[in-house]
Design a protein around this motif. Structure first.
Motif, short mmCIF file in Angstrom:
data_model
loop_
_atom_site.label_atom_id
_atom_site.label_comp_id
_atom_site.label_asym_id
_atom_site.label_seq_id
_atom_site.Cartn_x
_atom_site.Cartn_y
_atom_site.Cartn_z
N ALA A 163 0.84 -1.20 0.00
CA ALA A 163 0.00 0.00 0.00
C ALA A 163 0.87 1.25 0.00
CB ALA A 163 -0.92 -0.01 1.23
N SER A 164 1.97 1.21 0.76
CA SER A 164 2.89 2.35 0.77
C SER A 164 3.54 2.54 -0.60
CB SER A 164 3.97 2.14 1.83
OG SER A 164 3.41 2.10 3.13
N GLY A 165 3.85 1.41 -1.26
CA GLY A 165 4.46 1.48 -2.58
C GLY A 165 3.53 2.11 -3.60
N ARG A 166 2.25 1.72 -3.55
CA ARG A 166 1.27 2.29 -4.50
C ARG A 166 1.11 3.79 -4.26
NH1 ARG A 166 -1.28 -2.69 -3.49
NH2 ARG A 166 -2.58 -1.76 -1.84
N ALA A 167 1.06 4.17 -3.00
CA ALA A 167 0.90 5.60 -2.68
C ALA A 167 2.11 6.40 -3.13
CB ALA A 167 0.68 5.76 -1.17
N TYR A 168 3.30 5.82 -2.93
CA TYR A 168 4.52 6.54 -3.33
C TYR A 168 4.63 6.65 -4.85
CZ TYR A 168 9.35 8.19 -2.99
OH TYR A 168 10.49 8.94 -3.07
N LEU A 169 4.22 5.58 -5.55
CA LEU A 169 4.25 5.62 -7.02
C LEU A 169 3.32 6.71 -7.54
CD1 LEU A 169 5.30 4.34 -9.66
CD2 LEU A 169 3.34 2.79 -9.58
N ASP A 170 2.16 6.88 -6.90
CA ASP A 170 1.23 7.93 -7.32
C ASP A 170 1.86 9.31 -7.15
OD1 ASP A 170 -0.70 6.06 -7.95
OD2 ASP A 170 -1.75 6.22 -6.02
N LEU A 171 2.72 9.45 -6.16
CA LEU A 171 3.34 10.75 -5.91
C LEU A 171 4.51 11.03 -6.86
CD1 LEU A 171 3.42 10.74 -2.00
CD2 LEU A 171 2.02 12.21 -3.45
N VAL A 172 5.38 10.03 -7.05
CA VAL A 172 6.61 10.30 -7.81
C VAL A 172 6.47 10.00 -9.29
CG1 VAL A 172 8.01 9.86 -5.77
CG2 VAL A 172 7.60 8.00 -7.40
N GLY A 173 5.51 9.16 -9.67
CA GLY A 173 5.36 8.79 -11.09
C GLY A 173 5.19 10.00 -11.99
N PRO A 174 4.22 10.91 -11.71
CA PRO A 174 4.05 12.08 -12.57
C PRO A 174 5.29 12.98 -12.59
CG PRO A 174 2.10 11.73 -11.22
CD PRO A 174 3.15 10.80 -10.69
N ALA A 175 5.99 13.08 -11.46
CA ALA A 175 7.18 13.92 -11.42
C ALA A 175 8.28 13.35 -12.31
CB ALA A 175 7.67 14.04 -9.98
N LEU A 176 8.45 12.05 -12.28
CA LEU A 176 9.46 11.42 -13.14
C LEU A 176 9.12 11.62 -14.62
CD1 LEU A 176 10.16 8.05 -11.27
CD2 LEU A 176 11.72 9.99 -11.53
N GLN A 177 7.83 11.51 -14.93
CA GLN A 177 7.42 11.71 -16.31
C GLN A 177 7.67 13.14 -16.77
OE1 GLN A 177 6.32 9.33 -18.57
NE2 GLN A 177 6.75 11.06 -19.92
#
Length: 307
Positions: free
Chosen positions: A64-78
């Motif tokens: 659950a922590s991984g999914r939440a962190y991916l939601d935060l950093v994914g758009p920034a990486l893109q």
């Protein structure tokens, strides 16, 4: 200001592993080892004090922590990737000068160059003048595609590309009528056309297909393969030629191969490069492309000769 964010290497490893559900696929995606991905994610989890993946026998799964962190950093990486692409200076065009034997250039290489241009638009390939007595000293030439065997000057590396397979060819009418060609020995009843520079091709081919100890009488000889093929198309006789040089005439039905028995000789077209230039990425790509073109839809020789 103290920087608390993880490194981009760790973030990209995390995001790629999350997308693929696999450390090994993330490694392929980022062109690194699986161990590098595993270590980067371990550092990220330790840095943030979180566990982002369940490690299971069948693979990995986001917590659950991984999914939440991916939601935060994914758009920034893109956003970072898009900015890099937008600001990147286009790669400079690389120019390669290739000296090619004229017949091979006309009959084999040039018809394939559109494929090269589509695959490597950043590499301009130009054909340099061909020298029969080449000494490989010209600094303006990057590579040479020329006939030979295994005797090359010091400092020159040569790799076989194409041209060792020779076949018998005839006019299509020779396969019909009252006396068609049925066996290789029947070729001796037709005028034998020779290549001026390689008169032994007939003997090598006939010996290899089991027609030995027969008297051979040349009807005519021609200095260039193109002339030899034209003579066959004109119905002047039969000939032995390199298989790679007759694709167009075969596909159009202007000549025929009466016996599907290509043999392999020692002589062929070799890509010659300076050993000092082996790290040249453009030359490596040219080498790989030439090998792939030669391998595609090309018959394998079934008999070995000694010409």
């Amino acid at each position: 200001m103290r920087i608390r964010s993880p490194s981009l290497h760790e973030l990209h490893a995390f995001a790629s592993a999350a997308r693929h559900g696999s450390f090994s696929k993330a490694a392929e995606d980022l062109c690194v080892t699986q161990g590098a991905i595993s270590r980067a994610i371990a550092r990220l989890e330790e840095h943030l004090g979180q566990t982002f993946f369940f490690r299971q026998a069948r693979g990995i799964e986001l917590t659950a922590s991984g999914r939440a962190y991916l939601d935060l950093v994914g758009p920034a990486l893109q956003t970072l990737e898009s900015a890099a692409i937008a600001q990147r200076v286009p790669a400079a065009t690389t120019r390669l000068r290739l000296s090619v034997a004229p017949t091979l250039a006309i009959k084999w290489l040039i018809p394939r160059l559109a494929d090269w241009q589509a695959l490597h638009p950043q590499i301009t390939l130009s054909l340099a003048p061909y020298q029969h007595d080449e000494d490989f000293s010209s600094p303006d030439i990057d590579a040479w595609l020329r006939p030979g065997e295994d005797d090359w000057p010091n400092g020159i590396a040569a790799d076989y590309i194409v041209g060792r397979e020779i076949v018998a060819i005839c006019h299509p009418k020779e396969l019909r009528g009252r006396h068609p060609l049925r066996e290789p020995v029947d070729l001796l009843s037709r005028p034998l056309l020779y290549h001026t520079n390689y008169p032994n091709n007939w003997r090598v081919w006939l010996d290899a297909v089991g027609v030995s100890n027969m008297s051979l009488t040349p009807s005519a000889d021609f200095e260039q393969v193109s002339m030899l093929v034209q003579a066959v198309m004109a119905g002047l006789g039969v000939a032995i030629v390199q298989r790679c040089l007759i694709d167009e005439e075969l596909s159009s039905g202007r000549i025929a191969i009466p016996f599907d028995r290509p043999i392999s000789i020692k002589r062929g077209y070799m890509l010659c490069t300076r050993r000092a230039s082996h790290s040249n990425r453009a030359l490596q790509q040219l080498h790989q492309w030439l090998k792939a073109q030669a391998a595609a839809n090309h018959p394998k020789p079934v008999i070995t000769g000694n010409a």
